[in-house]
Design a protein around this motif. Structure first.
Motif, mmCIF file in Angstrom:
data_model
loop_
_atom_site.group_PDB
_atom_site.id
_atom_site.type_symbol
_atom_site.label_atom_id
_atom_site.label_comp_id
_atom_site.label_asym_id
_atom_site.label_seq_id
_atom_site.Cartn_x
_atom_site.Cartn_y
_atom_site.Cartn_z
ATOM 1 N N TYR A 44 0.812 -1.217 0.000
ATOM 2 C CA TYR A 44 0.000 0.000 0.000
ATOM 3 C C TYR A 44 0.845 1.265 0.000
ATOM 4 C CZ TYR A 44 -3.001 3.707 1.863
ATOM 5 O OH TYR A 44 -3.660 4.897 2.058
ATOM 6 N N ASN B 295 -1.176 -1.310 -8.730
ATOM 7 C CA ASN B 295 -2.635 -1.247 -8.798
ATOM 8 C C ASN B 295 -3.329 -1.254 -7.441
ATOM 9 O OD1 ASN B 295 -2.760 -1.341 -11.723
ATOM 10 N ND2 ASN B 295 -2.091 -3.461 -11.560
ATOM 11 N N PRO C 51 -5.276 0.507 -4.771
ATOM 12 C CA PRO C 51 -6.038 1.760 -4.749
ATOM 13 C C PRO C 51 -5.567 2.722 -3.662
ATOM 14 C CG PRO C 51 -7.516 -0.123 -4.966
ATOM 15 C CD PRO C 51 -6.155 -0.679 -4.658
ATOM 16 N N ARG C 52 -5.528 3.999 -4.013
ATOM 17 C CA ARG C 52 -5.226 5.103 -3.075
ATOM 18 C C ARG C 52 -3.841 4.990 -2.449
ATOM 19 N NH1 ARG C 52 -9.969 3.008 -2.087
ATOM 20 N NH2 ARG C 52 -9.272 2.011 -0.163
ATOM 21 N N SER D 257 -7.993 -6.913 -0.644
ATOM 22 C CA SER D 257 -7.846 -5.464 -0.652
ATOM 23 C C SER D 257 -6.966 -5.035 0.517
ATOM 24 C CB SER D 257 -9.219 -4.800 -0.510
ATOM 25 O OG SER D 257 -9.767 -5.092 0.777
#
Length: 524
Positions: free
Chosen positions: A40, A112, A114-115, A167
């Protein structure tokens, strides 16, 4: 076929003895992670925790030199191809076997998430991965790429299942059982603690601690108090003011080393009207940070020696580039900008800002040693220069998100304090990440929050990353450093000294990357 270069190093762990009375370890950490998702956010607290649970293809020793990890050997088969032999017999926590498919799924996930405030895609930019068999991979590049092994040490491999279906929220909820490391996550309380438990099926030597509790104690006085009270056995980021007292305590042991982390300032260099800069009367003005003379004046207004002596109590060195001169690829000619307030005022006047302007400076609160005090001190220095400077400090998660992408996908702030630790131990990665022209498709400028862009720097970095000869690459990287810092692409302040304290009988392995690893902590 080109001559083959083979690297097969002996893979050894320092065995940590353990007894029934020495099974549990408690650590007080000065910074908390923004996530347990290892992909992340390329942030030291995240990466440090991830190293307990997930592993990279290539490992790093205490000096950040490459060593076998999930890949037990690697070699070049021609100038544009690397071959990696993966370790057999490695299983993920859920019992599935580690194979090349997991590596390919991980690589696909990296850009890829997210955020992501700062992802890991720069480390695989320009590489094509090809599965040869279940435990052999080929990495192809368009030009010779000597840094492929060390770049592959910078990010964690997760199982294909986790890479494809989990996720960031799933990782934070501990749903991913796709790690191979010596420890597993057993509990996560954001802003409080992470608890690790020994992976009894670990493929390597048995981890030395049955349970490791990492408590996030961002208040430095509270962290020291917890150590002295015996609530934790080890603390990192020892506040400089407490170092003499702790060194004099017979019940405390110390470990320290010069950090690979530079504390620096990023500046908005891509907007004509910067959101937190105005004339002194509040009216809009053209962004003064676009002018090198203004950037240089700001650098000259910073009294680095005062920061080192008064705020860091000597536990730091004034900085002139991304890494101290003992690291690979640094320039021996660069020097910290000398404090010269009168000269800074002259430069500011030459740039058309004799009367100064107003600016707000942003930074994290509690992420780096004395970060708020440093921001306050530098704001005062700028105000003496004639730039009315306000400050705003934010919790780390909020700050990094806004500093990276903001509300509209662009960095939000005009002038900000940050820190960067070189995950590969040489200048190529920080130069490219912090000051390379922002380009997601090329993996350049991933953490370039000022959007600085200089074709001459980009060209030097491209040349360096294709140069196999170490001595030549070091020279090219030094030249790249000189281009960046003579142009004041960012303003370096100082290099931290990493300091740990532990209860008597507990030895901590001091690391330049400032990681506090349970695998490097042992009872004497």
């Amino acid at each position: 076929m080109a001559s083959t270069r083979l690297l097969v190093a002996a893979f050894t762990f320092a065995a940590i003895p353990f007894t029934a009375a020495a099974q549990n370890l408690s650590i007080g950490l000065g910074a908390e992670p923004s996530s347990l998702d290892p992909h992340y956010h390329n942030l030291s607290p995240n990466n440090m925790l991830a190293k307990h649970v997930f592993e990279a293809l290539v490992g790093q020793d205490v000096n950040q030199k490459p060593k076998p990890g999930l890949a037990e050997s690697w070699r070049t088969t021609d100038p544009l191809t690397w071959e990696f032999k993966l370790r057999r017999g490695v299983k993920f926590f859920d019992g599935t076997e580690f194979t090349a498919d997991d590596v390919l799924a991980t690589i696909k996930r990296l850009p890829n998430v997210p955020r992501s405030p700062s992802n890991f895609s720069p480390f695989v930019a320009g590489m094509e991965f090809e599965k040869v068999d279940s435990h052999t991979l080929k990495v192809k590049t368009k030009s010779p790429a000597p840094l492929v092994p060390i770049n592959l040490s910078a990010f964690a491999i997760v199982s294909k299942k986790c890479a494809e279906s989990m996720s960031t929220e799933d990782f934070n909820a501990l749903r991913c059982q796709g790690g191979t490391g010596p420890y597993k996550y057993s509990e996560f309380k954001p802003a409080d603690r992470v608890v690790l438990s020994r992976n009894t099926s670990y493929w390597g030597p048995k981890p030395g601690w049955e349970s490791v509790t990492q408590r996030f104690i961002t208040s430095a006085p509270s962290r020291v108090a917890a150590l002295l009270a015996g609530d934790v056995q080890v603390i990192d980021a020892v506040p400089p003011t407490d170092i003499p007292r702790l060194k004099g305590d017979a019940n405390i042991e110390m470990a320290e080393i010069l950090s690979n982390r530079v504390i620096y300032f990023h500046m908005d260099q891509f907007r004509e009207n910067s959101p937190f800069i105005t004339a002194k009367n509040g009216s809009p003005i053209k962004n003064p940070l676009l002018d090198k003379r203004v950037r240089q004046a700001l650098s000259m207004a910073i009294n680095r020696q005062a920061i080192v002596e008064r705020l860091m109590d000597g536990a730091a060195l004034p900085a002139e580039q991304v890494l101290p001169k003992s690291f690979f690829g640094t320039s021996q000619r660069l020097q910290p900008t000398a404090f010269d307030l009168a000269g800074a005022r002259r430069l500011l006047a030459e740039a058309g800002h004799a009367n100064g302007f107003k600016m707000k400076m942003h930074g994290p609160n509690g992420r780096y040693t004395n970060d708020t005090k440093i921001i306050e001190a530098v704001a005062q220095m700028f105000t003496r220069l004639g730039i009315e400077t306000e400050i705003e400090t934010l919790p780390s998660g909020n700050f990094f998100s806004r500093a990276s992408t903001g509300a509209n996908g662009q960095p939000e702030f005009s002038f900000m304090l940050l820190g960067w630790g070189a995950s590969t131990g040489e200048t190529a990665s920080p130069l490219r990440s912090l000051m390379g022209t922002f380009d997601r498709s090329k993996g350049s400028g991933a953490a370039n929050r000022g959007r600085y862009s200089n074709p001459a720097l980009d060209a030097k970095l491209t040349e360096a990353l294709a140069t196999v000869d170490d001595a030549k690459r070091a020279t090219i990287l030094a030249e790249a450093s000189e281009i960046a810092f003579n142009d004041f692409a960012i303003i370096p302040s100082h290099y931290q000294t990493n300091v740990w304290a532990s209860r008597k009988g507990i030895k901590v392995e001091a690391r330049a990357d400032e990681y506090t690893l349970a695998t490097g902590i042992a009872r004497r």
